[in-house]
Design an enzyme around this catalytic site. Structure first.
Site, PDB file in Angstrom:
ATOM      1  N   ASP A  64       0.748  -1.136  -0.115  1.00 12.97           N
ATOM      2  CA  ASP A  64       0.160  -0.119   0.021  1.00 12.97           C
ATOM      3  C   ASP A  64       0.818   1.366  -0.037  1.00 12.97           C
ATOM      4  O   ASP A  64       0.616   2.239  -0.754  1.00 12.97           O
ATOM      5  CB  ASP A  64      -0.608  -0.082   1.158  1.00 12.97           C
ATOM      6  CG  ASP A  64      -2.035  -0.877   1.403  1.00 12.97           C
ATOM      7  OD1 ASP A  64      -2.022  -1.538   0.267  1.00 12.97           O
ATOM      8  OD2 ASP A  64      -2.801  -1.179   2.214  1.00 12.97           O
ATOM      9  N   GLU A 145     -25.445 -17.939 -13.129  1.00 21.86           N
ATOM     10  CA  GLU A 145     -24.640 -17.190 -12.382  1.00 21.86           C
ATOM     11  C   GLU A 145     -25.164 -16.590 -11.127  1.00 21.86           C
ATOM     12  O   GLU A 145     -26.610 -16.436 -10.844  1.00 21.86           O
ATOM     13  CB  GLU A 145     -23.979 -15.729 -13.260  1.00 21.86           C
ATOM     14  CG  GLU A 145     -25.176 -15.102 -14.074  1.00 21.86           C
ATOM     15  CD  GLU A 145     -24.452 -14.348 -15.239  1.00 21.86           C
ATOM     16  OE1 GLU A 145     -23.572 -14.921 -15.933  1.00 21.86           O
ATOM     17  OE2 GLU A 145     -25.020 -13.220 -15.578  1.00 21.86           O
ATOM     18  N   LYS A 147     -26.966 -14.101  -8.586  1.00 21.93           N
ATOM     19  CA  LYS A 147     -27.516 -12.912  -8.734  1.00 21.93           C
ATOM     20  C   LYS A 147     -27.187 -12.027  -7.625  1.00 21.93           C
ATOM     21  O   LYS A 147     -27.586 -12.252  -6.276  1.00 21.93           O
ATOM     22  CB  LYS A 147     -29.204 -13.226  -8.816  1.00 21.93           C
ATOM     23  CG  LYS A 147     -30.341 -11.781  -8.993  1.00 21.93           C
ATOM     24  CD  LYS A 147     -31.464 -12.377  -9.154  1.00 21.93           C
ATOM     25  CE  LYS A 147     -32.381 -11.267  -9.481  1.00 21.93           C
ATOM     26  NZ  LYS A 147     -32.421 -10.142  -8.711  1.00 21.93           N
ATOM     27  N   ASP A 149     -27.352  -8.838  -5.150  1.00 17.58           N
ATOM     28  CA  ASP A 149     -28.393  -7.687  -4.734  1.00 17.58           C
ATOM     29  C   ASP A 149     -27.876  -6.489  -4.753  1.00 17.58           C
ATOM     30  O   ASP A 149     -27.429  -6.027  -3.796  1.00 17.58           O
ATOM     31  CB  ASP A 149     -28.637  -8.295  -3.671  1.00 17.58           C
ATOM     32  CG  ASP A 149     -30.318  -7.983  -3.200  1.00 17.58           C
ATOM     33  OD1 ASP A 149     -30.990  -7.381  -4.382  1.00 17.58           O
ATOM     34  OD2 ASP A 149     -30.512  -8.059  -1.920  1.00 17.58           O
ATOM     35  N   TYR A 258     -22.215  -8.012 -16.194  1.00 18.04           N
ATOM     36  CA  TYR A 258     -22.691  -9.304 -16.898  1.00 18.04           C
ATOM     37  C   TYR A 258     -23.265  -9.113 -18.126  1.00 18.04           C
ATOM     38  O   TYR A 258     -24.211 -10.084 -18.850  1.00 18.04           O
ATOM     39  CB  TYR A 258     -23.892  -9.714 -15.752  1.00 18.04           C
ATOM     40  CG  TYR A 258     -24.826  -8.900 -15.406  1.00 18.04           C
ATOM     41  CD1 TYR A 258     -25.716  -8.450 -16.331  1.00 18.04           C
ATOM     42  CD2 TYR A 258     -24.947  -8.498 -13.984  1.00 18.04           C
ATOM     43  CE1 TYR A 258     -26.844  -7.622 -15.871  1.00 18.04           C
ATOM     44  CE2 TYR A 258     -26.022  -7.607 -13.530  1.00 18.04           C
ATOM     45  CZ  TYR A 258     -26.854  -7.162 -14.460  1.00 18.04           C
ATOM     46  OH  TYR A 258     -27.921  -6.261 -13.906  1.00 18.04           O
ATOM     47  N   LYS A 345     -34.969 -17.492  -7.441  1.00 19.68           N
ATOM     48  CA  LYS A 345     -34.884 -16.681  -6.247  1.00 19.68           C
ATOM     49  C   LYS A 345     -34.989 -17.510  -5.131  1.00 19.68           C
ATOM     50  O   LYS A 345     -35.747 -18.188  -4.844  1.00 19.68           O
ATOM     51  CB  LYS A 345     -35.907 -15.313  -6.122  1.00 19.68           C
ATOM     52  CG  LYS A 345     -36.002 -14.634  -7.313  1.00 19.68           C
ATOM     53  CD  LYS A 345     -35.231 -13.307  -6.890  1.00 19.68           C
ATOM     54  CE  LYS A 345     -35.758 -12.518  -5.935  1.00 19.68           C
ATOM     55  NZ  LYS A 345     -36.114 -11.254  -6.516  1.00 19.68           N
ATOM     56  N   CYS A 439     -39.991   9.048  27.837  1.00 22.23           N
ATOM     57  CA  CYS A 439     -38.712   8.162  27.583  1.00 22.23           C
ATOM     58  C   CYS A 439     -38.620   7.007  28.680  1.00 22.23           C
ATOM     59  O   CYS A 439     -38.575   7.511  29.875  1.00 22.23           O
ATOM     60  CB  CYS A 439     -37.596   9.089  27.869  1.00 22.23           C
ATOM     61  SG  CYS A 439     -35.874   8.290  27.981  1.00 22.23           S
ATOM     62  N   CYS A 442     -35.296   8.230  31.075  1.00 14.82           N
ATOM     63  CA  CYS A 442     -35.503   9.365  32.066  1.00 14.82           C
ATOM     64  C   CYS A 442     -36.796  10.185  32.326  1.00 14.82           C
ATOM     65  O   CYS A 442     -36.843  11.029  33.079  1.00 14.82           O
ATOM     66  CB  CYS A 442     -34.501  10.417  31.491  1.00 14.82           C
ATOM     67  SG  CYS A 442     -35.147  11.083  29.952  1.00 14.82           S
ATOM     68  N   CYS A 457     -36.278  11.216  22.627  1.00 15.18           N
ATOM     69  CA  CYS A 457     -36.456  11.767  24.222  1.00 15.18           C
ATOM     70  C   CYS A 457     -36.009  13.047  24.127  1.00 15.18           C
ATOM     71  O   CYS A 457     -34.971  13.519  23.360  1.00 15.18           O
ATOM     72  CB  CYS A 457     -35.660  10.753  24.848  1.00 15.18           C
ATOM     73  SG  CYS A 457     -34.944  11.519  26.447  1.00 15.18           S
ATOM     74  N   CYS A 462     -30.618  12.811  29.787  1.00 12.27           N
ATOM     75  CA  CYS A 462     -31.213  11.396  29.852  1.00 12.27           C
ATOM     76  C   CYS A 462     -29.890  10.641  30.017  1.00 12.27           C
ATOM     77  O   CYS A 462     -28.870  10.494  29.138  1.00 12.27           O
ATOM     78  CB  CYS A 462     -31.975  11.151  28.553  1.00 12.27           C
ATOM     79  SG  CYS A 462     -32.196   9.451  28.239  1.00 12.27           S
TER      80      CYS A 462
HETATM   81  S1  IVH Z   1     -29.039 -10.158 -16.317  1.00  9.96           S
HETATM   82  C1  IVH Z   1     -32.060  -8.299 -19.368  1.00  9.96           C
HETATM   83  N1  IVH Z   1     -27.552 -10.890 -14.395  1.00  9.96           N
HETATM   84  O1  IVH Z   1     -31.266  -8.611 -11.375  1.00  9.96           O
HETATM   85  C2  IVH Z   1     -31.778  -8.662 -17.979  1.00  9.96           C
HETATM   86  N2  IVH Z   1     -29.247  -9.518 -13.783  1.00  9.96           N
HETATM   87  O2  IVH Z   1     -34.128  -8.898 -10.870  1.00  9.96           O
HETATM   88  C3  IVH Z   1     -30.714  -8.277 -17.614  1.00  9.96           C
HETATM   89  N3  IVH Z   1     -29.044  -8.799 -11.437  1.00  9.96           N
HETATM   90  O3  IVH Z   1     -32.159  -5.881 -13.179  1.00  9.96           O
HETATM   91  C4  IVH Z   1     -30.304  -8.573 -16.143  1.00  9.96           C
HETATM   92  N4  IVH Z   1     -27.268 -10.045 -10.932  1.00  9.96           N
HETATM   93  O4  IVH Z   1     -30.326  -5.517 -11.792  1.00  9.96           O
HETATM   94  C5  IVH Z   1     -28.633 -10.118 -14.783  1.00  9.96           C
HETATM   95  N5  IVH Z   1     -25.983 -11.795 -13.196  1.00  9.96           N
HETATM   96  C6  IVH Z   1     -26.942 -10.968 -13.362  1.00  9.96           C
HETATM   97  C7  IVH Z   1     -27.539 -10.278 -12.199  1.00  9.96           C
HETATM   98  C8  IVH Z   1     -28.640  -9.473 -12.570  1.00  9.96           C
HETATM   99  C9  IVH Z   1     -28.293  -9.498 -10.502  1.00  9.96           C
HETATM  100  C10 IVH Z   1     -30.162  -7.798 -11.310  1.00  9.96           C
HETATM  101  C11 IVH Z   1     -30.344  -6.814 -12.378  1.00  9.96           C
HETATM  102  C12 IVH Z   1     -31.659  -6.978 -12.887  1.00  9.96           C
HETATM  103  C13 IVH Z   1     -32.352  -7.626 -11.636  1.00  9.96           C
HETATM  104  C14 IVH Z   1     -33.565  -8.327 -11.924  1.00  9.96           C
END
Ligand code: IVH
Length: 615
Positions: A64, A145, A147, A149, A258, A345, A439, A442, A457, A462
């Site tokens: 670093d 792949e 997903k 969040d 992706y 999901k 509260c 206090c 509060c 307090c």
């Molecule tokens: S493909 C046309 N690949 O999930 C569809 N989406 O619930 C393009 N997301 O809007 C999405 N990981 O924000 C794709 N490996 C992945 C993803 C992914 C997360 C999200 C993306 C999408 C949402 C749909």
């Protein structure tokens, strides 16, 4: 690597001689400039290389410290020669000037959502639709792949340079968040490989905040009295929607790509696209695999549902995509989602348990938070015995009563939450809960500021707030008073030995060693640490005061601007708003903090104790 420049031999004809002088002077002037440009270019190349190694490939080659030296050198060059700064310089990752509002961007093609499936049966139905859509008995290969969040974004690169990035918005038009996206460490501002001038590609992916980064951001927000983000996705979305990219730059955001759209690259399959994205220097989610049938991917789905807790980022399922681009094109899309992909999901992990009681906690800034006490239950690898009920409205909306059987969920949120009540199982013995008008610690009246969900509060003295204020004052990032833990603070406050954090400086060894579980040596250590904190730098003192909305960064800015606590406390509100990065809400909070009579008393005590109050 220095550039030679052309300097012609002198010719003894007057006009030529004159011309020679002019060219010579120009070359002399331009020579060092070219050298400098070359040097800056080389430095940027090196820094980009090490950025990639560190943030994208996870295999740093230098320390670093060495990296800092390179970075500092580039910064110094650019500070001296600002005309040589380019938007894709690695120094620009710290964030540019704040914006008034985001411009709108129309997507080249709509950013669709995904069709959700929740079990194997639905997944097989999706597979059936794909096969019917392709007619005949074509082989279908799927890429599966994780997903992520987070927040989906679309990025445009022209000539290998990052030129624009946008949020999904309503799918057709999104916000131009280029300046914020530039700050993401793992997002390349320049792509690897050779790119023709004007050659354009569009990539899409997911911006996310890793779990550790989420905890860090929330801890900082807690310390500065700001509301916490409910989960990493909200934190990522909030960070990308900030109008000041310098604040975004301090959020440790990350991105996986992706999707690649570049007709001229003739990409044949999704797995090919993922490979190419990596070659260009993008980060892609590393756990994808390909399968020839749904049955073959079942172990993968099960494995990641179990292992998701171990990942450094949140995933809420897997995405299954038809690999072949030709087949993707044949399948097409509805107005909502492509027919070649689906999101499988995971069920958020939930459990049913009994709510034994509701306790109300009081935070440093007086916010009352209702917490459900539960019969312990095992969810996603941990035993849960408490869950948040957020606020008064949340309890009312869910009609939560003491004694109810409730559904508790851990989904992305670090703190579990009470999701709902199993009303069918009520016996009639459940008791409704009314939010306290006073509260619980206090007894001061509580207030609810209009437009806010939080009830506070109003008691400055307090003990619950006071303990939290002292804990914050002594914390590592504030005055750094070692060994002043919660047990000691509780005793000091409960026994009325101290009434505010300034009273810490009037403690002595005899008082401290008379307390429970305080040996002479520990008491001495605490007193030494308290005394040592007197020389803490001004920015830490400002942070330690616990002014609402003033975190570490704002404290540094205030210390640098006002240079003494006196100047800061006397500053009129207009002067505070003028400070770069200090918004009107923060300025208001600072101004009223220094006008409270309790603050004046505390500051006077700190001054008399001899604390450092200047830069
Ligand atoms: S493909 C046309 N690949 O999930 C569809 N989406 O619930 C393009 N997301 O809007 C999405 N990981 O924000 C794709 N490996 C992945 C993803 C992914 C997360 C999200 C993306 C999408 C949402 C749909």
């Amino acid at each position: 690597m220095h550039t030679d420049f052309f300097a012609p031999e002198p010719i003894l004809i007057p006009q030529c001689f004159l011309l020679y002088i002019v060219i010579y002077i120009q070359c002399k002037k331009r020579g060092p400039q070219l050298k400098l440009e070359e040097e800056i270019k080389e430095l940027r190349g090196k820094i980009e290389y090490h950025n990639r190694k560190y943030y994208i490939e996870n295999s740093p080659e230098i320390s670093d410290y060495e990296y800092d030296l390179l970075f500092r050198r580039l910064k110094e060059f650019e500070e001296k020669h600002p005309h040589l700064i380019t938007p894709d310089s690695p120094t620009q990752k710290v964030g540019g000037e704040p914006l008034e509002e985001f411009a709108q961007v129309r997507h080249s093609e709509p950013m669709l959502s995904l069709d959700n499936v929740y079990n194997l049966e639905e997944l097989k139905e999706f597979d059936g639709r794909v096969r019917r859509g392709l007619e005949g008995d074509e082989k279908v290969r799927y890429v599966v792949e994780l997903k992520i969040d987070g927040v989906s974004v679309a990025l445009t690169y022209r000539g290998g340079r990052f030129v624009q990035g946008a949020t999904r918005g309503n799918g057709v038009i999104g916000d131009d968040i280029t300046a914020n996206l530039r700050t993401i460490r793992s997002l390349p501002l320049r792509l690897l490989g050779k790119w023709k001038e004007g050659e354009e590609i569009e990539v899409r992916g997911e911006v996310f905040l890793p779990k550790k980064g989420f905890e860090k951001v929330n801890k900082e927000r807690e310390e500065s009295g700001e509301p916490l983000f409910a989960n990493p996705r909200n934190a990522a979305a909030g960070s990308l929607k900030l109008l000041d990219p310098r604040i975004t730059a301090r959020r440790p955001l990350d991105i996986f790509l992706y999707y690649l759209r570049a007709p001229h690259l003739k990409i044949k399959s999704h797995s090919d696209a993922l490979r190419r994205l990596k070659e260009f220097g993008f980060k892609t989610e590393p756990h994808y695999e390909t399968f020839d049938s749904i049955d073959e991917m079942i172990p993968y789905l099960k494995k990641w549902e179990k292992k998701k807790e171990q990942l450094e980022y949140e995933t809420d399922g897997v995405v299954i995509k038809v690999d072949s681009m030709t087949q993707q094109d044949i399948l097409g899309a509805t107005s909502h989602h492509p027919r070649y992909a689906a999101a499988y999901k995971y069920q958020p992990e939930q459990a049913e348990t009994r709510l034994i009681d509701i306790k109300v906690q009081v935070g440093r800034t007086g916010v009352l938070t209702p917490v459900a006490e539960l019969e312990p239950v095992f969810i996603s690898g941990t035993t849960v015995s408490r869950a948040t009920l957020h606020n008064e409205d949340d309890i009312r909306r869910k009609d939560v009563r003491i004694g109810d059987l409730v559904i508790v969920q851990k989904a992305g949120e670090i703190i579990p939450q009470v999701l709902s009540v199993v009303k069918e199982k009520r016996t009639g013995s459940e008791k409704t809960f009314s939010f306290p008008k006073k509260c619980p610690v206090c007894d001061s009246p509580t207030e609810r500021i209009e437009g806010e969900a939080a009830v506070r509060c109003t008691g400055y003295w307090c003990p619950a707030q006071l303990k939290e204020r002292i804990r914050h004052f002594a914390s590592r990032t504030a005055m750094d008073i070692e060994n002043l833990g919660p047990a000691l603070i509780n005793q000091l406050v409960d026994q009325n030995i101290i009434k505010d954090y300034a009273d810490l400086y009037s403690l002595n060894k005899t008082i401290v060693s008379s307390l429970e579980r305080m040996a002479d040596k520990s008491a001495e250590n605490v007193i030494t640490a308290i005394q040592r904190s007197k020389s803490a730098p001004l920015d830490r003192l400002i942070f330690a005061l616990g002014i609402r909305h003033v975190g570490q960064r704002a404290s540094q800015i205030l210390a640098n601007t006002f240079r003494s606590l006196d100047a800061l406390s006397d500053a009129p509100q207009e002067a505070l708003v003028q400070v770069h990065e200090i918004g009107p809400k923060v300025a208001e909070s600072i101004y009223s903090f220094f006008r409270q009579k309790e603050t004046k008393v505390v500051l006077e005590k700190l001054r008399r104790a001899g604390l450092n109050m200047k830069m």
